[in-house]
Motif scaffolding. Structure first.
Motif, short mmCIF file in Angstrom:
data_model
loop_
_atom_site.label_atom_id
_atom_site.label_comp_id
_atom_site.label_asym_id
_atom_site.label_seq_id
_atom_site.Cartn_x
_atom_site.Cartn_y
_atom_site.Cartn_z
N ALA A 161 36.68 42.31 54.35
CA ALA A 161 37.34 41.01 54.43
C ALA A 161 38.40 40.85 53.34
N ARG A 162 38.13 41.40 52.15
CA ARG A 162 39.10 41.32 51.05
C ARG A 162 40.28 42.25 51.28
N GLY A 163 40.03 43.39 51.93
CA GLY A 163 41.05 44.40 52.13
C GLY A 163 41.03 45.41 51.00
N GLY A 164 41.58 46.59 51.26
CA GLY A 164 41.62 47.63 50.24
C GLY A 164 40.25 48.20 49.93
N VAL A 165 39.52 48.65 50.97
CA VAL A 165 38.16 49.16 50.78
C VAL A 165 38.20 50.49 50.03
N VAL A 166 37.33 50.61 49.04
CA VAL A 166 37.21 51.83 48.24
C VAL A 166 35.75 52.25 48.23
N LEU A 167 35.46 53.49 48.58
CA LEU A 167 34.10 54.02 48.58
C LEU A 167 33.91 55.02 47.44
#
Length: 263
Positions: A161-167
């Protein structure tokens, strides 16, 4: 437990993310729950749980306590115990089972397949608050649900939802793998436990198996970046759900089901 055929479950904390997801996923053909919120919005039961006695209720056959605090100071998180106690006391007065939403966070970052009798080693304030809640609120009518990731309601959904997913990427090149269930799964679990002839004091709640977050994102078509996993990050959080499967069998975990629940 009440035998009134018109009785239905009461959900405390229906305005939260999980409560809203349950409302959207509640199984057709089952008793529609009475949903509590502080302000009574949307035709829900208006009740400020910590500051007012319970209002007059229609016939109730079970109490599901989703109300809780997920962030904040240890003092704020301690309200989880007070909210659970209100639900447990109400259930005792009504003579009905009470299902309290706990969390896999009570186990902390332990490796292996975690069964309900595993030691509790919470590493976060939230996990410690839920462990304290479990210890403080007990009774023959109370069951604590150690819930795994709920698709659409967990940290991955919030990151999308925030955007810019980092795993996190671990030394084996893989990302986090977690135990998951969908909101519909959780609704079925609540209904099954409500009517079970014998309920455990504690039960892990998730589908059998693990799902990689990277696989979920791939199925959902969500782009993401990798970052080296920090010290202490856990590549796998695996829950033993043998006990649950004997009460409410759930299908194997898969990325497709998780991704669909994100939509």
């Amino acid at each position: 437990m009440t035998t009134n055929s018109d009785a239905r479950p009461l959900i405390l904390g229906a305005s939260g993310r999980l409560g809203r997801a349950l409302a959207r996923s509640w199984p057709a053909g089952t008793p529609a729950p009475l949903r509590q919120t502080r302000d009574g919005a949307g035709g829900t039961l208006a009740w400020d749980i910590l500051n007012a006695p319970a209002p007059a209720l229609p016939p109730i056959d079970s109490v599901f306590v989703l109300a809780g605090v997920t962030h904040g100071t240890p003092e704020a998180l301690a309200l989880n115990t007070e909210l659970a106690r209100v639900g447990a006391d109400l259930g005792a007065r009504l003579g009905v089972p009470v299902l309290l939403a706990s969390s896999q966070a009570v186990y902390g970052p332990q490796p292996g397949l975690l069964r309900e009798d595993a030691p509790l080693r919470p590493a976060s304030d939230y996990g410690r608050a839920k462990a304290a809640m479990e210890a403080a609120v007990t009774g023959p009518h109370v069951t604590h649900l150690r819930i795994g990731n709920v698709a659409g309601c967990d940290a991955l959904a919030a990151a999308i939802a925030r955007g810019g997913v980092v795993l996190d990427r671990f030394v084996d090149g893989q990302g986090p793998r977690r135990a998951w269930c969908t909101p519909g799964d959780l609704a079925r679990v609540l209904l099954a436990l409500r009517s079970a002839p014998v309920r455990p004091q504690v039960v892990n709640v998730a589908r059998p198996g693990l799902v990689a977050m990277a696989d979920v994102l791939a199925v959902a078509g969500v782009a993401f970046d990798w970052t080296p996993a920090p010290p202490g990050a856990l590549p796998r959080m695996a829950l033993d759900v043998t006990l649950l499967q004997g009460i409410c069998p759930l299908p194997l975990a898969d990325a497709q089901a998780v991704a669909e629940a994100l939509a």
